[in-house]
Design a protein around this motif. Structure first.
Motif, PDB file in Angstrom:
ATOM      1  N   TYR A  58       0.850  -1.188   0.000  1.00 41.85           N
ATOM      2  CA  TYR A  58       0.000   0.000   0.000  1.00 41.85           C
ATOM      3  C   TYR A  58       0.889   1.243   0.000  1.00 41.85           C
ATOM      4  CZ  TYR A  58      -3.487  -3.267   1.961  1.00 41.85           C
ATOM      5  OH  TYR A  58      -4.314  -4.335   2.193  1.00 41.85           O
ATOM      6  N   THR A  59       0.480   2.260  -0.747  1.00 45.61           N
ATOM      7  CA  THR A  59       1.114   3.572  -0.681  1.00 45.61           C
ATOM      8  C   THR A  59       0.019   4.620  -0.604  1.00 45.61           C
ATOM      9  OG1 THR A  59       3.014   2.840  -1.995  1.00 45.61           O
ATOM     10  CG2 THR A  59       2.682   5.213  -1.793  1.00 45.61           C
ATOM     11  N   GLN A  60       0.137   5.508   0.376  1.00 44.47           N
ATOM     12  CA  GLN A  60      -0.837   6.579   0.563  1.00 44.47           C
ATOM     13  C   GLN A  60      -0.092   7.904   0.641  1.00 44.47           C
ATOM     14  OE1 GLN A  60      -3.599   6.081   3.895  1.00 44.47           O
ATOM     15  NE2 GLN A  60      -3.360   8.243   4.417  1.00 44.47           N
ATOM     16  N   VAL A  61      -0.569   8.904  -0.085  1.00 45.33           N
ATOM     17  CA  VAL A  61       0.006  10.245  -0.036  1.00 45.33           C
ATOM     18  C   VAL A  61      -1.095  11.222   0.330  1.00 45.33           C
ATOM     19  CG1 VAL A  61       1.227  12.060  -1.288  1.00 45.33           C
ATOM     20  CG2 VAL A  61       1.738   9.656  -1.780  1.00 45.33           C
ATOM     21  N   ASP A  62      -0.880  11.964   1.406  1.00 45.20           N
ATOM     22  CA  ASP A  62      -1.825  12.965   1.892  1.00 45.20           C
ATOM     23  C   ASP A  62      -1.153  14.332   1.787  1.00 45.20           C
ATOM     24  OD1 ASP A  62      -4.335  13.382   3.944  1.00 45.20           O
ATOM     25  OD2 ASP A  62      -2.661  14.704   4.452  1.00 45.20           O
ATOM     26  N   GLU A  63      -1.834  15.308   1.217  1.00 47.48           N
ATOM     27  CA  GLU A  63      -1.245  16.631   1.037  1.00 47.48           C
ATOM     28  C   GLU A  63      -2.177  17.680   1.625  1.00 47.48           C
ATOM     29  OE1 GLU A  63      -0.140  19.186  -2.859  1.00 47.48           O
ATOM     30  OE2 GLU A  63       0.990  17.324  -2.596  1.00 47.48           O
ATOM     31  N   ALA A  64      -1.705  18.381   2.662  1.00 47.13           N
ATOM     32  CA  ALA A  64      -2.490  19.430   3.310  1.00 47.13           C
ATOM     33  C   ALA A  64      -1.948  20.796   2.911  1.00 47.13           C
ATOM     34  CB  ALA A  64      -2.434  19.259   4.826  1.00 47.13           C
ATOM     35  N   LEU A  65      -2.836  21.660   2.418  1.00 50.25           N
ATOM     36  CA  LEU A  65      -2.450  22.988   1.948  1.00 50.25           C
ATOM     37  C   LEU A  65      -2.700  24.068   2.999  1.00 50.25           C
ATOM     38  CD1 LEU A  65      -3.981  22.777  -1.627  1.00 50.25           C
ATOM     39  CD2 LEU A  65      -1.710  22.081  -0.877  1.00 50.25           C
ATOM     40  N   ALA A 113       5.535   5.749   8.085  1.00 46.70           N
ATOM     41  CA  ALA A 113       5.011   7.027   7.615  1.00 46.70           C
ATOM     42  C   ALA A 113       6.072   8.111   7.730  1.00 46.70           C
ATOM     43  CB  ALA A 113       3.779   7.422   8.424  1.00 46.70           C
ATOM     44  N   ILE A 114       6.023   9.060   6.824  1.00 48.83           N
ATOM     45  CA  ILE A 114       6.944  10.197   6.850  1.00 48.83           C
ATOM     46  C   ILE A 114       6.163  11.463   6.506  1.00 48.83           C
ATOM     47  CG2 ILE A 114       9.069   8.941   6.328  1.00 48.83           C
ATOM     48  CD1 ILE A 114       8.699   9.573   3.406  1.00 48.83           C
ATOM     49  N   ALA A 115       6.707  12.610   6.881  1.00 45.95           N
ATOM     50  CA  ALA A 115       6.120  13.896   6.515  1.00 45.95           C
ATOM     51  C   ALA A 115       7.228  14.826   6.056  1.00 45.95           C
ATOM     52  CB  ALA A 115       5.357  14.508   7.685  1.00 45.95           C
ATOM     53  N   THR A 116       6.867  15.746   5.165  1.00 46.45           N
ATOM     54  CA  THR A 116       7.862  16.620   4.546  1.00 46.45           C
ATOM     55  C   THR A 116       8.095  17.913   5.318  1.00 46.45           C
ATOM     56  OG1 THR A 116       6.130  17.613   3.162  1.00 46.45           O
ATOM     57  CG2 THR A 116       7.378  15.743   2.229  1.00 46.45           C
ATOM     58  N   ARG A 117       7.284  18.193   6.331  1.00 47.45           N
ATOM     59  CA  ARG A 117       7.472  19.371   7.161  1.00 47.45           C
ATOM     60  C   ARG A 117       6.633  19.202   8.420  1.00 47.45           C
ATOM     61  NH1 ARG A 117       5.330  24.802   4.775  1.00 47.45           N
ATOM     62  NH2 ARG A 117       5.674  25.385   6.949  1.00 47.45           N
ATOM     63  N   GLY A 153      -8.177  26.992   7.958  1.00 43.67           N
ATOM     64  CA  GLY A 153      -8.081  27.484   6.590  1.00 43.67           C
ATOM     65  C   GLY A 153      -6.896  28.385   6.352  1.00 43.67           C
ATOM     66  N   VAL A 154      -5.950  28.437   7.304  1.00 41.65           N
ATOM     67  CA  VAL A 154      -4.789  29.300   7.159  1.00 41.65           C
ATOM     68  C   VAL A 154      -3.705  28.564   6.363  1.00 41.65           C
ATOM     69  CG1 VAL A 154      -3.014  30.610   8.377  1.00 41.65           C
ATOM     70  CG2 VAL A 154      -5.317  30.429   9.342  1.00 41.65           C
ATOM     71  N   LEU A 155      -3.245  29.184   5.295  1.00 38.59           N
ATOM     72  CA  LEU A 155      -2.218  28.598   4.450  1.00 38.59           C
ATOM     73  C   LEU A 155      -0.850  28.715   5.111  1.00 38.59           C
ATOM     74  CD1 LEU A 155      -3.355  30.195   1.080  1.00 38.59           C
ATOM     75  CD2 LEU A 155      -3.675  27.803   1.758  1.00 38.59           C
ATOM     76  N   ALA A 156       0.039  27.832   4.737  1.00 37.23           N
ATOM     77  CA  ALA A 156       1.426  27.951   5.185  1.00 37.23           C
ATOM     78  C   ALA A 156       2.017  29.251   4.660  1.00 37.23           C
ATOM     79  CB  ALA A 156       2.243  26.772   4.683  1.00 37.23           C
ATOM     80  N   GLU A 157       2.806  29.937   5.475  1.00 34.40           N
ATOM     81  CA  GLU A 157       3.370  31.224   5.070  1.00 34.40           C
ATOM     82  C   GLU A 157       4.226  31.108   3.818  1.00 34.40           C
ATOM     83  OE1 GLU A 157       5.437  32.705   8.442  1.00 34.40           O
ATOM     84  OE2 GLU A 157       3.623  33.138   9.588  1.00 34.40           O
ATOM     85  N   ASP A 158       4.934  29.995   3.692  1.00 35.68           N
ATOM     86  CA  ASP A 158       5.800  29.822   2.526  1.00 35.68           C
ATOM     87  C   ASP A 158       5.085  29.125   1.370  1.00 35.68           C
ATOM     88  OD1 ASP A 158       5.591  27.269   3.531  1.00 35.68           O
ATOM     89  OD2 ASP A 158       7.723  27.056   4.028  1.00 35.68           O
ATOM     90  N   GLY A 159       3.815  28.790   1.556  1.00 32.41           N
ATOM     91  CA  GLY A 159       3.039  28.158   0.496  1.00 32.41           C
ATOM     92  C   GLY A 159       3.345  26.695   0.252  1.00 32.41           C
ATOM     93  N   VAL A 160       4.187  26.105   1.092  1.00 30.21           N
ATOM     94  CA  VAL A 160       4.584  24.706   0.893  1.00 30.21           C
ATOM     95  C   VAL A 160       3.658  23.797   1.695  1.00 30.21           C
ATOM     96  CG1 VAL A 160       6.440  23.027   1.136  1.00 30.21           C
ATOM     97  CG2 VAL A 160       6.969  25.395   0.522  1.00 30.21           C
ATOM     98  N   PRO A 161       2.966  22.863   1.052  1.00 29.86           N
ATOM     99  CA  PRO A 161       2.052  21.982   1.784  1.00 29.86           C
ATOM    100  C   PRO A 161       2.798  20.958   2.631  1.00 29.86           C
ATOM    101  CG  PRO A 161       2.228  21.276  -0.496  1.00 29.86           C
ATOM    102  CD  PRO A 161       3.007  22.557  -0.388  1.00 29.86           C
ATOM    103  N   VAL A 162       2.060  20.340   3.541  1.00 29.92           N
ATOM    104  CA  VAL A 162       2.570  19.179   4.275  1.00 29.92           C
ATOM    105  C   VAL A 162       2.204  17.937   3.471  1.00 29.92           C
ATOM    106  CG1 VAL A 162       2.514  17.827   6.394  1.00 29.92           C
ATOM    107  CG2 VAL A 162       2.154  20.298   6.488  1.00 29.92           C
TER     108      VAL A 162
END
Length: 203
Positions: free
Chosen positions: A16-23, A177-181, A28-37
């Motif tokens: 199984y591979t799952q990718v979740d991307e939160a903006l 599991a891993i996360a990019t930020r 509803g507040v966006l990341a200051e640098d615009g980079v999703p998790v």
């Protein structure tokens, strides 16, 4: 019934591979640098060689191929990252009804984890871990923490996963599991990832 091995001594029924991307965060507040998790989960449904056999002191049939299993997890995680880097990680297991929780932990030892650390470009902090016995389709919250220093508050996080046809009673689902930020708009102070990355004095 023992099933034919297809990965060294293991019978892996399904990957199984799952990718979740939160903006944005929950407000509803966006990341200051615009980079999703981006959170990436790789898991494998593996036949438990001790399922239905009762208690055994020797778990070598699980542990012996852990290093190679970890290397394959690492390869799949890097592939799913698609050029991004991991900043945090965590691991878990779901054990089918014919096995013990300890059987799941047997898949998650340092021998399994170190090749994943290597594939991700290092990781000197311990890897948060959890697990449980589960029915088919059961879910679990996989804890995440910074891979380079445990006390980076912004990177304490969770991803919830479930596998609709796993674990079968004679299986273990092995999960990494891993996360990019860290969390978007984390604001509790403390060390930041930039302060600890690559600095051996901060752990």
């Amino acid at each position: 019934m023992k099933k034919a091995a297809n990965f060294l001594d293991y019978h892996i029924r399904r990957w199984y591979t799952q990718v979740d991307e939160a903006l944005a965060n929950e407000s509803g507040v966006l990341a200051e640098d615009g980079v999703p998790v981006r959170k990436v989960v790789v898991a494998a449904a593996i036949q438990n060689p001790y399922a239905g056999e009762g208690y055994s002191d020797d778990l070598s049939k699980i542990v012996n191929c852990s290093k190679e299993l970890g290397a394959e997890f690492g390869r799949r995680l890097v592939q799913a990252l698609a050029g991004d880097s991991a900043q945090s990680y965590g691991k878990a297991c779901l054990v089918g009804a014919e096995g013990e929780y300890e059987h799941g932990n047997g898949f998650l030892t340092t021998s399994f984890a170190n090749p994943i650390r290597e594939a991700l470009g290092g990781g000197s902090a311990w890897i948060p871990s959890t697990g449980k016995r589960s029915e088919i389709g059961g879910g679990i919250d996989v804890p995440l923490a910074c891979k380079d220093a445990l006390y980076v508050r912004s990177h304490y996080d969770t991803i919830t996963v479930n596998f609709p046809d796993s674990p079968a009673p004679d299986e273990v689902v092995v999960i990494f599991a891993i996360a990019t930020r860290g969390r978007i708009k984390a604001r509790l102070g403390g060390l930041t990832f930039d302060q600890v990355e690559g600095k051996d004095g901060l752990r």
